[in-house]
Design a protein around this motif. Structure first.
Motif, PDB file in Angstrom:
ATOM      1  N   THR A  72      -2.689   8.073   0.746  1.00  0.00           N
ATOM      2  CA  THR A  72      -1.634   7.555  -0.121  1.00  0.00           C
ATOM      3  C   THR A  72      -1.868   6.092  -0.468  1.00  0.00           C
ATOM      4  O   THR A  72      -1.659   5.672  -1.613  1.00  0.00           O
ATOM      5  CB  THR A  72      -0.255   7.737   0.549  1.00  0.00           C
ATOM      6  OG1 THR A  72      -0.099   9.109   0.904  1.00  0.00           O
ATOM      7  CG2 THR A  72       0.860   7.314  -0.374  1.00  0.00           C
ATOM      8  N   VAL A  75      -4.604   5.975  -3.095  1.00  0.00           N
ATOM      9  CA  VAL A  75      -4.112   6.459  -4.379  1.00  0.00           C
ATOM     10  C   VAL A  75      -3.171   5.436  -5.023  1.00  0.00           C
ATOM     11  O   VAL A  75      -3.130   5.309  -6.251  1.00  0.00           O
ATOM     12  CB  VAL A  75      -3.411   7.825  -4.190  1.00  0.00           C
ATOM     13  CG1 VAL A  75      -2.625   8.234  -5.409  1.00  0.00           C
ATOM     14  CG2 VAL A  75      -4.437   8.889  -3.847  1.00  0.00           C
ATOM     15  N   ALA A  76      -2.453   4.694  -4.196  1.00  0.00           N
ATOM     16  CA  ALA A  76      -1.484   3.714  -4.715  1.00  0.00           C
ATOM     17  C   ALA A  76      -2.142   2.598  -5.505  1.00  0.00           C
ATOM     18  O   ALA A  76      -1.481   1.949  -6.318  1.00  0.00           O
ATOM     19  CB  ALA A  76      -0.677   3.125  -3.559  1.00  0.00           C
ATOM     20  N   THR A  77      -3.432   2.405  -5.306  1.00  0.00           N
ATOM     21  CA  THR A  77      -4.124   1.364  -6.075  1.00  0.00           C
ATOM     22  C   THR A  77      -4.432   1.809  -7.499  1.00  0.00           C
ATOM     23  O   THR A  77      -4.763   0.969  -8.329  1.00  0.00           O
ATOM     24  CB  THR A  77      -5.439   0.966  -5.372  1.00  0.00           C
ATOM     25  OG1 THR A  77      -6.309   2.097  -5.331  1.00  0.00           O
ATOM     26  CG2 THR A  77      -5.184   0.445  -3.969  1.00  0.00           C
ATOM     27  N   LEU A  79      -2.565   4.861  -9.135  1.00  0.00           N
ATOM     28  CA  LEU A  79      -1.511   5.646  -9.778  1.00  0.00           C
ATOM     29  C   LEU A  79      -0.163   4.936  -9.686  1.00  0.00           C
ATOM     30  O   LEU A  79       0.045   4.098  -8.810  1.00  0.00           O
ATOM     31  CB  LEU A  79      -1.400   7.022  -9.106  1.00  0.00           C
ATOM     32  CG  LEU A  79      -2.611   7.938  -9.210  1.00  0.00           C
ATOM     33  CD1 LEU A  79      -2.362   9.237  -8.460  1.00  0.00           C
ATOM     34  CD2 LEU A  79      -2.954   8.226 -10.666  1.00  0.00           C
ATOM     35  N   THR A  84       2.125   8.444  -6.684  1.00  0.00           N
ATOM     36  CA  THR A  84       1.661   8.110  -5.339  1.00  0.00           C
ATOM     37  C   THR A  84       2.499   8.822  -4.288  1.00  0.00           C
ATOM     38  O   THR A  84       1.965   9.364  -3.310  1.00  0.00           O
ATOM     39  CB  THR A  84       1.723   6.590  -5.122  1.00  0.00           C
ATOM     40  OG1 THR A  84       0.921   5.955  -6.105  1.00  0.00           O
ATOM     41  CG2 THR A  84       1.255   6.205  -3.743  1.00  0.00           C
ATOM     42  N   GLY A  88       1.245  11.594  -1.583  1.00  0.00           N
ATOM     43  CA  GLY A  88       1.518  11.406  -0.165  1.00  0.00           C
ATOM     44  C   GLY A  88       2.195  12.610   0.462  1.00  0.00           C
ATOM     45  O   GLY A  88       1.813  13.069   1.545  1.00  0.00           O
TER      46      GLY A  88
END
Length: 99
Positions: A72, A75-77, A79, A84, A88
């Motif tokens: 997560t 991916v947060a960087t 989306l 995100t 998660g």
């Protein structure tokens, strides 16, 4: 059931104080003119609160949660926040099923 008037008054006073501070925050926040650094700090509050709520549980529960936290975070960087969160949730569900 017997209700102590002092206790009831304290509970009501705390409820009013909580409500007033929340409403006041909404009115004051709309009128603030923020510089670049202050605006960046205000924009960082929601993700920081999310991390503070989720991280202790995610990192102390088990391997599935720890790996899902790493996925997560990566991916947060790339989306937006809602995507995100979806990644998660899906990753922790799949990892719990596998591990």
């Amino acid at each position: 059931m017997n209700v102590d008037p002092t206790t009831l008054l304290a509970i009501l006073a705390m409820a009013v104080a909580t409500y007033v501070t929340r409403i006041a925050g909404l009115f004051v926040a709309d009128r603030l003119v923020l510089s670049g650094r202050a605006q960046a700090a205000f924009n960082a509050i929601p993700p920081a609160v999310l991390v503070a709520v989720i991280a202790p549980t995610a990192l102390t529960t088990g391997w599935a949660e720890a790996i899902a936290t790493l996925i997560t975070a990566l991916v947060a960087t790339r989306l937006p926040l809602l995507a995100t969160i979806l990644v998660g949730v899906v990753s922790v569900v799949l990892l719990r099923a596998v591990l």
